[in-house]
Structure formats: C-alpha cells, structure tokens
Motif scaffolding. Sequence first.
Motif, PDB file in Angstrom:
ATOM      1  N   ALA A 120       0.832  -1.202   0.000  1.00  0.00           N
ATOM      2  CA  ALA A 120       0.000   0.000   0.000  1.00  0.00           C
ATOM      3  C   ALA A 120       0.863   1.246   0.000  1.00  0.00           C
ATOM      4  CB  ALA A 120      -0.937  -0.012   1.204  1.00  0.00           C
ATOM      5  N   GLU A 121       1.935   1.235   0.769  1.00  0.00           N
ATOM      6  CA  GLU A 121       2.830   2.389   0.814  1.00  0.00           C
ATOM      7  C   GLU A 121       3.479   2.627  -0.536  1.00  0.00           C
ATOM      8  OE1 GLU A 121       5.547   1.304   3.864  1.00  0.00           O
ATOM      9  OE2 GLU A 121       4.062   1.430   5.491  1.00  0.00           O
ATOM     10  N   ASP A 122       3.970   1.575  -1.156  1.00  0.00           N
ATOM     11  CA  ASP A 122       4.686   1.690  -2.418  1.00  0.00           C
ATOM     12  C   ASP A 122       3.778   2.174  -3.545  1.00  0.00           C
ATOM     13  OD1 ASP A 122       7.183   1.123  -3.986  1.00  0.00           O
ATOM     14  OD2 ASP A 122       5.834  -0.252  -5.012  1.00  0.00           O
ATOM     15  N   GLN A 123       2.531   1.686  -3.551  1.00  0.00           N
ATOM     16  CA  GLN A 123       1.599   2.033  -4.623  1.00  0.00           C
ATOM     17  C   GLN A 123       0.730   3.244  -4.258  1.00  0.00           C
ATOM     18  OE1 GLN A 123       1.611   0.366  -7.679  1.00  0.00           O
ATOM     19  NE2 GLN A 123       3.398  -0.715  -6.853  1.00  0.00           N
ATOM     20  N   LYS A 124       1.058   3.927  -3.163  1.00  0.00           N
ATOM     21  CA  LYS A 124       0.386   5.165  -2.749  1.00  0.00           C
ATOM     22  C   LYS A 124      -1.112   4.969  -2.531  1.00  0.00           C
ATOM     23  CE  LYS A 124       4.406   7.026  -3.540  1.00  0.00           C
ATOM     24  NZ  LYS A 124       5.367   7.174  -2.429  1.00  0.00           N
ATOM     25  N   ALA A 125      -1.484   3.822  -1.981  1.00  0.00           N
ATOM     26  CA  ALA A 125      -2.904   3.530  -1.745  1.00  0.00           C
ATOM     27  C   ALA A 125      -3.303   3.979  -0.344  1.00  0.00           C
ATOM     28  CB  ALA A 125      -3.163   2.042  -1.919  1.00  0.00           C
ATOM     29  N   VAL A 126      -4.269   4.885  -0.264  1.00  0.00           N
ATOM     30  CA  VAL A 126      -4.727   5.383   1.035  1.00  0.00           C
ATOM     31  C   VAL A 126      -6.230   5.202   1.228  1.00  0.00           C
ATOM     32  CG1 VAL A 126      -2.846   7.030   1.306  1.00  0.00           C
ATOM     33  CG2 VAL A 126      -4.922   7.742   0.108  1.00  0.00           C
ATOM     34  N   GLU A 127      -6.955   5.019   0.135  1.00  0.00           N
ATOM     35  CA  GLU A 127      -8.393   4.810   0.219  1.00  0.00           C
ATOM     36  C   GLU A 127      -8.738   3.498  -0.473  1.00  0.00           C
ATOM     37  OE1 GLU A 127     -10.490   8.109  -1.374  1.00  0.00           O
ATOM     38  OE2 GLU A 127      -9.628   9.557   0.039  1.00  0.00           O
ATOM     39  N   PHE A 128      -9.678   2.756   0.134  1.00  0.00           N
ATOM     40  CA  PHE A 128     -10.019   1.448  -0.391  1.00  0.00           C
ATOM     41  C   PHE A 128     -11.528   1.341  -0.600  1.00  0.00           C
ATOM     42  CE2 PHE A 128      -6.161   0.921   2.171  1.00  0.00           C
ATOM     43  CZ  PHE A 128      -5.303   0.391   1.201  1.00  0.00           C
ATOM     44  N   LYS A 129     -11.897   0.778  -1.730  1.00  0.00           N
ATOM     45  CA  LYS A 129     -13.317   0.606  -2.063  1.00  0.00           C
ATOM     46  C   LYS A 129     -13.923  -0.562  -1.294  1.00  0.00           C
ATOM     47  CE  LYS A 129     -16.382  -0.216  -6.027  1.00  0.00           C
ATOM     48  NZ  LYS A 129     -16.445  -0.402  -7.508  1.00  0.00           N
ATOM     49  N   TYR A 130     -13.127  -1.618  -1.090  1.00  0.00           N
ATOM     50  CA  TYR A 130     -13.636  -2.839  -0.475  1.00  0.00           C
ATOM     51  C   TYR A 130     -12.974  -3.074   0.884  1.00  0.00           C
ATOM     52  CZ  TYR A 130     -15.186  -3.754  -5.269  1.00  0.00           C
ATOM     53  OH  TYR A 130     -15.759  -3.657  -6.513  1.00  0.00           O
ATOM     54  N   GLN A 131     -13.754  -3.612   1.806  1.00  0.00           N
ATOM     55  CA  GLN A 131     -13.233  -3.887   3.143  1.00  0.00           C
ATOM     56  C   GLN A 131     -12.087  -4.897   3.097  1.00  0.00           C
ATOM     57  OE1 GLN A 131     -13.813  -2.338   5.915  1.00  0.00           O
ATOM     58  NE2 GLN A 131     -12.562  -3.686   7.194  1.00  0.00           N
ATOM     59  N   TRP A 132     -12.174  -5.891   2.203  1.00  0.00           N
ATOM     60  CA  TRP A 132     -11.119  -6.910   2.156  1.00  0.00           C
ATOM     61  C   TRP A 132      -9.770  -6.292   1.795  1.00  0.00           C
ATOM     62  CZ3 TRP A 132      -7.912  -8.072  -1.887  1.00  0.00           C
ATOM     63  CH2 TRP A 132      -8.303  -7.699  -3.170  1.00  0.00           C
ATOM     64  N   GLU A 133      -9.780  -5.238   0.953  1.00  0.00           N
ATOM     65  CA  GLU A 133      -8.532  -4.561   0.606  1.00  0.00           C
ATOM     66  C   GLU A 133      -7.917  -3.899   1.837  1.00  0.00           C
ATOM     67  OE1 GLU A 133      -8.786  -2.447  -3.519  1.00  0.00           O
ATOM     68  OE2 GLU A 133     -10.740  -2.192  -2.543  1.00  0.00           O
ATOM     69  N   ARG A 134      -8.754  -3.215   2.591  1.00  0.00           N
ATOM     70  CA  ARG A 134      -8.285  -2.509   3.780  1.00  0.00           C
ATOM     71  C   ARG A 134      -7.688  -3.501   4.788  1.00  0.00           C
ATOM     72  NH1 ARG A 134     -12.634  -0.429   4.528  1.00  0.00           N
ATOM     73  NH2 ARG A 134     -12.336   1.471   3.319  1.00  0.00           N
ATOM     74  N   GLU A 135      -8.380  -4.630   4.979  1.00  0.00           N
ATOM     75  CA  GLU A 135      -7.892  -5.639   5.911  1.00  0.00           C
ATOM     76  C   GLU A 135      -6.591  -6.271   5.400  1.00  0.00           C
ATOM     77  OE1 GLU A 135     -11.165  -8.280   6.184  1.00  0.00           O
ATOM     78  OE2 GLU A 135     -12.360  -6.958   7.477  1.00  0.00           O
ATOM     79  N   LEU A 136      -6.501  -6.482   4.087  1.00  0.00           N
ATOM     80  CA  LEU A 136      -5.326  -7.112   3.492  1.00  0.00           C
ATOM     81  C   LEU A 136      -4.080  -6.262   3.649  1.00  0.00           C
ATOM     82  CD1 LEU A 136      -4.475  -9.543   1.427  1.00  0.00           C
ATOM     83  CD2 LEU A 136      -4.518  -7.698  -0.264  1.00  0.00           C
ATOM     84  N   LEU A 137      -4.232  -4.939   3.469  1.00  0.00           N
ATOM     85  CA  LEU A 137      -3.065  -4.076   3.309  1.00  0.00           C
ATOM     86  C   LEU A 137      -2.800  -3.131   4.473  1.00  0.00           C
ATOM     87  CD1 LEU A 137      -3.691  -3.249  -0.431  1.00  0.00           C
ATOM     88  CD2 LEU A 137      -1.822  -4.629   0.456  1.00  0.00           C
ATOM     89  N   SER A 138      -3.810  -2.836   5.274  1.00  0.00           N
ATOM     90  CA  SER A 138      -3.569  -1.868   6.341  1.00  0.00           C
ATOM     91  C   SER A 138      -4.160  -2.272   7.688  1.00  0.00           C
ATOM     92  CB  SER A 138      -4.133  -0.494   5.940  1.00  0.00           C
ATOM     93  OG  SER A 138      -5.542  -0.552   5.776  1.00  0.00           O
TER      94      SER A 138
END
Length: 309
Positions: A120-138
């Motif tokens: 998430a840090e490398d790809q500059k991801a700070v907002e997530f559409k799906y809960q599974w993404e948020r749980e996976l990465l942050s």
Amino acid sequence: MSAETIITCAVTGSSLTPSMSPYLPITPEQIAKDSIDAVRAGASVVHLHARDPNDGRPTNDLAVWKEFVPAIRANCEGIINMSASRGATADERVSAVLALRPEIATVIVGSMNYGRFRKAEDQKAVEFKYQWERELLSGPDAYEVVTSNTFGKIGRMIDMLIDADIAMEFECYDVGHLYILDYHLQSKKVKGPIIVQFLTGILGGIPSEVDHLVHLRQTSERLFGRDCVLFTHGTGTRNMRAAATGALMGTHVRIGQEDNLFDKPGVLFKSNAAQVEKVSRILDDLNCKIATPAAARKILGLGERVALP
C-alpha cells in the motif's frame, strides 16, 4: 544463458488491489484480454492468478479459472503459467493447475515474513473501495502475515506436478530459498531445465539492488548449473529497473500489473501491454533480442505447443 530474452507478463496477482488502479484486470474477461494483448505486444509467457469478478478478491476457484484460461489458450500463442500459491495444503494449491494443465505452474519454495502493508505504501494507496482490501493491506493482520511454504508442502507440490508432467517455475524470494530448492532437487527428477524466478523487493525478502541480483544469479548457477533458466523481477516501482538489470546480467525478465502499477510517479500504466511495450523498448535499446513464444518454449524445454480442449 540464452541469446534471446523471454518477457513474462504477470497480468494480475493477489496483493495489489482494485482501488489502486482502474487498469488492474479483475474480471475473467479483463484478465483474458490483457493476457492476449500482452502476448501480441511481445510477451511470451503470461503468469496468472484468479480473482473474484465481483470485488477483485484473490481466489483459487476452478470455476473462475475456467472463465479465462481456455480463452487465452485459444486466442494467442503465449505460454500459460498458472500460480499455485493459494490454499492451506499442497493439494489445494495445485487443484486448478491439475484441472486446466497449463504449460508451467509456479511453485514458491520458501516461507518468509510478508510485509503486505508495504504494498500500500509503495503504490500510494490510502483509500479502499472494499473492506477486504483494507484488511489485506492496512489492517492488523497485514503485520502478522507469514507465507507458509514448508518443506513438506513444497515437496508434495513438486511430486504432483512431476506426475502430471507440468513444468515448474520455482519462485524464490531470497537466497536461502535457492538452497531449499536445491535440497528438493537432490531427490526429485524435474524434467527439462530448472526454471527459477527471482522475486525481489518484497519487505521480508531480498531487495532489488544490483549486488543482490548478481548474488542470486551466481548462487543459482553454482547450485543448478549454467543451463538453469533464470528470470528477474522486482516488485513495486523498481520493477522496470530490476528487469533492465536482469537483462544486462543475461537473465529473462518479468513485468506486469501484478508487480507494479506505475509507469512513473503519479502516472499509472493503462494496461499490461503498455508494460510489455516499455520493457521491449528497453531491451531493444540494450540490443537484447526478444524471444517469441516458439523460441521461449524451446528455451524452457516445453516442446511444441499442444492444443488442448
């Protein structure tokens, strides 16, 4: 090493997520199209994962695999390489591979701490559409993940793929993984050349700097002989640089939306084909001849392309 350079395109993986880029292929139709376009752009191998078409969640559901692997096989000459990385057991991991019989399956040959939060840090991801993404990465679990690839699990997967006569690419995240692979190869007869993919740049694995890549190559050739087939790729935004370094070392290369989404800071790649076109330009500038799918099959010891239903 080969006089021609094979380009593998890792079309979609399991750790970069839909919220990071609208150009990450998620549905079977998108994965098939991106794979076919990548081969037409110059890739000889497409490395594949499956995703739930509803939200992009990684899956090993055979029904999903069946929606795009046959379409790729029917519409291009590219070599299909299916990841065998999802599942608690060796049998679960190779289940879709055994059903669909790609020319190559990827086997990870070592365990390690996997710092998913760095993705998430490398790809500059700070907002997530799906809960599974948020749980996976942050979420808290992102700091607790250990990839489990035990000696027993690795050995069982190798045995099953040998029995099925499916070639293997051995994915190594660090130098120690090469020695784990060597241990298994002492007692297992793998047909054809040993294919090793250097997966670098994961937090918890070996970085993508030149000295590390040289060490990986030298160690591989010492263990497996100079006839082994080596691929280099780096995860994150150093991916193209790692590919160029690998080509200069005489290895084959891997790029693709699985490993990195950005062409340059703030600018997304719009397709896998765009990544293939860029690395092809780099290889051409380095006077590296790019292998066709037919040439790649010969280098990888796969024989002639066999039509499957």
